[in-house]
Design a protein around this motif. Structure first.
Motif, mmCIF file in Angstrom:
data_model
loop_
_atom_site.group_PDB
_atom_site.id
_atom_site.type_symbol
_atom_site.label_atom_id
_atom_site.label_comp_id
_atom_site.label_asym_id
_atom_site.label_seq_id
_atom_site.Cartn_x
_atom_site.Cartn_y
_atom_site.Cartn_z
ATOM 1 N N MET A 1 42.566 51.401 59.522
ATOM 2 C CA MET A 1 41.247 51.000 59.003
ATOM 3 C C MET A 1 40.115 51.617 59.841
ATOM 4 N N ARG A 2 40.313 51.616 61.179
ATOM 5 C CA ARG A 2 39.295 52.210 62.061
ATOM 6 C C ARG A 2 39.138 53.694 61.795
ATOM 7 N N ARG A 3 40.289 54.349 61.558
ATOM 8 C CA ARG A 3 40.266 55.782 61.287
ATOM 9 C C ARG A 3 39.512 56.066 59.984
ATOM 10 N N PHE A 4 39.748 55.189 58.985
ATOM 11 C CA PHE A 4 39.071 55.347 57.688
ATOM 12 C C PHE A 4 37.556 55.189 57.875
ATOM 13 N N LEU A 5 37.148 54.165 58.635
ATOM 14 C CA LEU A 5 35.708 53.942 58.841
ATOM 15 C C LEU A 5 35.070 55.113 59.585
ATOM 16 N N ARG A 6 35.826 55.690 60.535
ATOM 17 C CA ARG A 6 35.327 56.873 61.256
ATOM 18 C C ARG A 6 35.122 58.039 60.294
ATOM 19 N N SER A 7 36.085 58.221 59.366
ATOM 20 C CA SER A 7 35.977 59.307 58.380
ATOM 21 C C SER A 7 34.761 59.096 57.485
ATOM 22 N N VAL A 8 34.539 57.840 57.064
ATOM 23 C CA VAL A 8 33.384 57.537 56.215
ATOM 24 C C VAL A 8 32.096 57.839 56.983
ATOM 25 N N ALA A 9 32.076 57.485 58.276
ATOM 26 C CA ALA A 9 30.878 57.742 59.096
ATOM 27 C C ALA A 9 30.607 59.243 59.200
ATOM 28 N N PHE A 10 31.658 60.030 59.391
ATOM 29 C CA PHE A 10 31.477 61.490 59.465
ATOM 30 C C PHE A 10 30.976 62.029 58.127
ATOM 31 N N ALA A 11 31.578 61.528 57.028
ATOM 32 C CA ALA A 11 31.163 61.997 55.693
ATOM 33 C C ALA A 11 29.701 61.635 55.433
ATOM 34 N N TRP A 12 29.302 60.415 55.825
ATOM 35 C CA TRP A 12 27.913 59.967 55.640
ATOM 36 C C TRP A 12 26.963 60.833 56.473
ATOM 37 N N ALA A 13 27.403 61.210 57.671
ATOM 38 C CA ALA A 13 26.590 62.101 58.513
ATOM 39 C C ALA A 13 26.399 63.447 57.808
ATOM 40 N N GLY A 14 27.437 63.900 57.093
ATOM 41 C CA GLY A 14 27.336 65.154 56.347
ATOM 42 C C GLY A 14 26.309 65.045 55.229
ATOM 43 N N VAL A 15 26.301 63.912 54.538
ATOM 44 C CA VAL A 15 25.317 63.702 53.465
ATOM 45 C C VAL A 15 23.904 63.696 54.061
ATOM 46 N N ARG A 16 23.728 62.967 55.167
ATOM 47 C CA ARG A 16 22.388 62.875 55.797
ATOM 48 C C ARG A 16 21.919 64.244 56.282
ATOM 49 N N ALA A 17 22.830 65.032 56.859
ATOM 50 C CA ALA A 17 22.460 66.365 57.356
ATOM 51 C C ALA A 17 22.024 67.252 56.200
ATOM 52 N N SER A 18 22.737 67.142 55.070
ATOM 53 C CA SER A 18 22.389 67.967 53.911
ATOM 54 C C SER A 18 21.004 67.580 53.384
ATOM 55 N N VAL A 19 20.725 66.268 53.340
ATOM 56 C CA VAL A 19 19.407 65.812 52.872
ATOM 57 C C VAL A 19 18.317 66.308 53.825
ATOM 58 N N ARG A 20 18.624 66.302 55.122
ATOM 59 C CA ARG A 20 17.639 66.701 56.142
ATOM 60 C C ARG A 20 17.337 68.199 56.069
ATOM 61 N N THR A 21 18.375 69.010 55.820
ATOM 62 C CA THR A 21 18.188 70.460 55.954
ATOM 63 C C THR A 21 18.008 71.191 54.619
ATOM 64 N N GLU A 22 18.454 70.601 53.512
ATOM 65 C CA GLU A 22 18.430 71.307 52.222
ATOM 66 C C GLU A 22 17.332 70.748 51.316
ATOM 67 N N ALA A 23 16.326 71.591 51.035
ATOM 68 C CA ALA A 23 15.227 71.165 50.150
ATOM 69 C C ALA A 23 15.752 70.833 48.754
ATOM 70 N N ASN A 24 16.754 71.618 48.290
ATOM 71 C CA ASN A 24 17.302 71.364 46.954
ATOM 72 C C ASN A 24 17.957 69.995 46.854
ATOM 73 N N MET A 25 18.605 69.583 47.948
ATOM 74 C CA MET A 25 19.253 68.261 47.956
ATOM 75 C C MET A 25 18.194 67.168 47.801
ATOM 76 N N ARG A 26 17.066 67.347 48.496
ATOM 77 C CA ARG A 26 15.985 66.349 48.381
ATOM 78 C C ARG A 26 15.432 66.338 46.957
ATOM 79 N N LEU A 27 15.330 67.533 46.355
ATOM 80 C CA LEU A 27 14.860 67.644 44.963
ATOM 81 C C LEU A 27 15.806 66.882 44.025
ATOM 82 N N HIS A 28 17.112 67.064 44.229
ATOM 83 C CA HIS A 28 18.094 66.373 43.391
ATOM 84 C C HIS A 28 17.965 64.859 43.561
ATOM 85 N N LEU A 29 17.720 64.407 44.797
ATOM 86 C CA LEU A 29 17.614 62.962 45.033
ATOM 87 C C LEU A 29 16.380 62.386 44.345
#
Ligand SMILES: Nc1ncnc2c1ncn2[C@@H]1O[C@H](COP(=O)(O)OP(=O)(O)OP(=O)(O)O)[C@@H](O)[C@H]1O
Length: 116
Positions: A1-29
């Motif tokens: 379960m801890r490993r799964f939560l860690r994976s979700v945290a990494f995946a969420w960090a990937g989403v946040r990084a994309s929103v931060r760096t990609e103008a198109n991602m912000r446009l889509h949101l």
């Protein structure tokens, strides 16, 4: 379960990084927020929401994969290379196809609500 939560945290960090760096991602949101507000106002049916949510997921998912491809290509080929261009253009094409299909889904779903 801890490993799964860690994976979700990494995946969420990937989403946040994309929103931060990609103008198109912000446009889509912004589009997602606008379409969902319009859907709420129009009182979409369960089936109509299903189509809208799937279309939005396809676009956001394609944009995240496009970001991943861009990073990997920049890492593998910092200088210009025809294959780097082909990879980036194909990934961008995936976003374009998903976005055009999402617009068509939007027209099919919202059309009858606008012109009954
Ligand atoms: N290493 C490379 N070699 C050859 N062509 C490239 C390379 N990197 C990007 N390109 C091409 O240059 C054009 C513009 O790319 P540009 O760098 O402006 O955007 P991107 O890297 O695709 O995305 P973003 O602007 O979101 O970083 C695209 O057709 C892209 O495929």
């Amino acid at each position: 379960m801890r490993r799964f939560l860690r994976s979700v945290a990494f995946a969420w960090a990937g989403v946040r990084a994309s929103v931060r760096t990609e103008a198109n991602m912000r446009l889509h949101l912004v589009a997602v927020v606008a379409v969902n507000a319009a859907g709420w106002l129009a009182g979409l049916s369960r089936t109509e929401w299903l189509a809208i949510v799937i279309a939005q997921g396809m676009v956001l998912g394609a944009e995240l994969l496009n970001t991943a491809v861009e990073h990997v290509v920049d890492l593998a080929s910092p200088g210009p290379h025809p294959l780097a261009k082909a990879a980036k253009d194909a990934a961008a094409g995936a976003v374009l196809v998903a976005a055009v299909m999402a617009v068509i889904v939007g027209l099919i779903v919202f059309g009858p609500h606008i012109v009954p």
